[in-house]
Scaffold this active site. Sequence first.
Site, PDB file in Angstrom:
ATOM      1  N   HIS A  36      43.116  37.779  40.708  1.00  0.00           N
ATOM      2  CA  HIS A  36      43.314  36.600  39.906  1.00  0.00           C
ATOM      3  C   HIS A  36      42.915  36.801  38.418  1.00  0.00           C
ATOM      4  O   HIS A  36      43.221  36.131  37.713  1.00  0.00           O
ATOM      5  CB  HIS A  36      42.246  35.392  40.631  1.00  0.00           C
ATOM      6  CG  HIS A  36      42.879  34.595  41.682  1.00  0.00           C
ATOM      7  ND1 HIS A  36      42.899  35.333  42.925  1.00  0.00           N
ATOM      8  CD2 HIS A  36      43.020  33.373  41.650  1.00  0.00           C
ATOM      9  CE1 HIS A  36      43.546  34.081  43.651  1.00  0.00           C
ATOM     10  NE2 HIS A  36      43.747  33.141  42.886  1.00  0.00           N
ATOM     11  N   LYS A 101      39.298  31.174  54.011  1.00  0.00           N
ATOM     12  CA  LYS A 101      38.515  30.666  54.791  1.00  0.00           C
ATOM     13  C   LYS A 101      37.644  30.089  54.004  1.00  0.00           C
ATOM     14  O   LYS A 101      37.158  30.476  52.928  1.00  0.00           O
ATOM     15  CB  LYS A 101      38.142  31.570  56.026  1.00  0.00           C
ATOM     16  CG  LYS A 101      37.140  32.769  55.529  1.00  0.00           C
ATOM     17  CD  LYS A 101      36.770  33.599  56.251  1.00  0.00           C
ATOM     18  CE  LYS A 101      35.767  34.690  55.554  1.00  0.00           C
ATOM     19  NZ  LYS A 101      35.422  35.870  56.485  1.00  0.00           N
TER      20      LYS A 101
END
Length: 173
Positions: A36, A101
């Site tokens: 990222h 998650k």
Amino acid sequence: MKKIFFPVDEKKLANLKIGDFIFLNGTFYTCRDAAHKKIFKLIEENKNLPFTLNHNLIYYVGPTPAPPGKIVGSFGPTTSSRMDPFTPLLYKMGLKGTMGKGGRNKEVINACRKYKAIYLITFGGCGAYLSKFVRKIELIAFEELGAEGIYKVEVENFPAIVGIDIYGNYLYK
């Protein structure tokens, strides 16, 4: 269970509601913290990204090497909130889904509503099980990051739960 195919048509996302169990099919991309940061540097420098964001999904996973006779090793999710600072801009640029998650922050929830995107939750602690739904995996960028590089993944009936729908409804609320 609903089947969703990525890349996705935005109209298909309109039928998904928080808590829906779905099966993902088609292609998505892996991307974790280090990748990222590199993607954001490319955006800042106005350079091409290693894959198109439009209508695609990013799964927060660092796949482990494949044991003999397998396509991939463990393929379980990482904690999504670590990517929260990056996610709203990626949704703005055309990304239609993320998957991992755990919970997300208010900015991600608002970005899902604003840009008609979704957040999916898959099952932590089940990496070996989740690897069974992978049909093909290929490293496409940032090889130097190892498991945190970007992989193009083809899946069939990969299980997930809608955690945030395009209306900004949030499962963890």
